[in-house]
Design a protein around this motif. Structure first.
Motif, PDB file in Angstrom:
ATOM      1  N   SER A 210      25.199   3.366 -16.619  1.00  0.00           N
ATOM      2  CA  SER A 210      26.550   3.180 -17.681  1.00  0.00           C
ATOM      3  C   SER A 210      27.346   3.651 -16.375  1.00  0.00           C
ATOM      4  CB  SER A 210      26.209   3.716 -19.171  1.00  0.00           C
ATOM      5  OG  SER A 210      25.853   5.135 -19.396  1.00  0.00           O
ATOM      6  N   GLU A 211      27.409   5.050 -16.079  1.00  0.00           N
ATOM      7  CA  GLU A 211      28.506   5.383 -15.805  1.00  0.00           C
ATOM      8  C   GLU A 211      29.105   4.452 -13.924  1.00  0.00           C
ATOM      9  OE1 GLU A 211      28.008   9.627 -14.877  1.00  0.00           O
ATOM     10  OE2 GLU A 211      27.668  10.312 -16.756  1.00  0.00           O
TER      11      GLU A 211
ATOM     12  N   ARG B 170      30.665   1.627 -15.793  1.00  0.00           N
ATOM     13  CA  ARG B 170      32.115   2.374 -15.307  1.00  0.00           C
ATOM     14  C   ARG B 170      33.152   2.396 -14.546  1.00  0.00           C
ATOM     15  NH1 ARG B 170      32.329   7.585 -17.158  1.00  0.00           N
ATOM     16  NH2 ARG B 170      32.005   7.972 -14.735  1.00  0.00           N
ATOM     17  N   ASP B 171      32.346   2.977 -13.338  1.00  0.00           N
ATOM     18  CA  ASP B 171      33.098   2.671 -12.600  1.00  0.00           C
ATOM     19  C   ASP B 171      33.212   1.616 -11.438  1.00  0.00           C
ATOM     20  OD1 ASP B 171      33.369   5.492 -12.741  1.00  0.00           O
ATOM     21  OD2 ASP B 171      31.667   6.049 -11.376  1.00  0.00           O
TER      22      ASP B 171
ATOM     23  N   LEU C 138      36.639   0.535 -13.604  1.00  0.00           N
ATOM     24  CA  LEU C 138      37.559   0.755 -13.328  1.00  0.00           C
ATOM     25  C   LEU C 138      38.248   0.757 -12.011  1.00  0.00           C
ATOM     26  CD1 LEU C 138      37.031   4.019 -15.470  1.00  0.00           C
ATOM     27  CD2 LEU C 138      38.771   2.172 -16.103  1.00  0.00           C
TER      28      LEU C 138
END
Length: 75
Positions: A48-49, A52-53, A56
């Motif tokens: 998930s990180e 997200r990256d 973004l």
């Protein structure tokens, strides 16, 4: 190949496509008596990180394919 074809079709409209290929992650999908060593799996938050990256990330670049693996590699 579907994602690569889709990417070529929609890139001119400003739509970016990334194929995310996660390796083994510790989730409830693995049965309690699984033969895999869950301690060698990455936490689900690692996937998930990375997503997200991707979201973004500045719009002046794109990652076509992202493979996320635990340090041990394929189990």
């Amino acid at each position: 190949m579907f994602s690569a074809g889709l990417s070529e079709e929609v890139r001119k409209q400003g739509v970016l496509v990334t194929t995310v290929m996660p390796g083994p992650a510790r989730t409830e999908i693995w049965p309690a008596d699984s033969e895999f060593d869950k301690s060698k799996m990455m936490p689900a938050s690692a996937v998930s990180e990375q997503i997200r990256d991707l979201i973004l990330m500045p719009r002046d670049r794109n990652i076509d394919k992202l493979t996320i693996m635990p340090p041990e590699g394929t189990l």
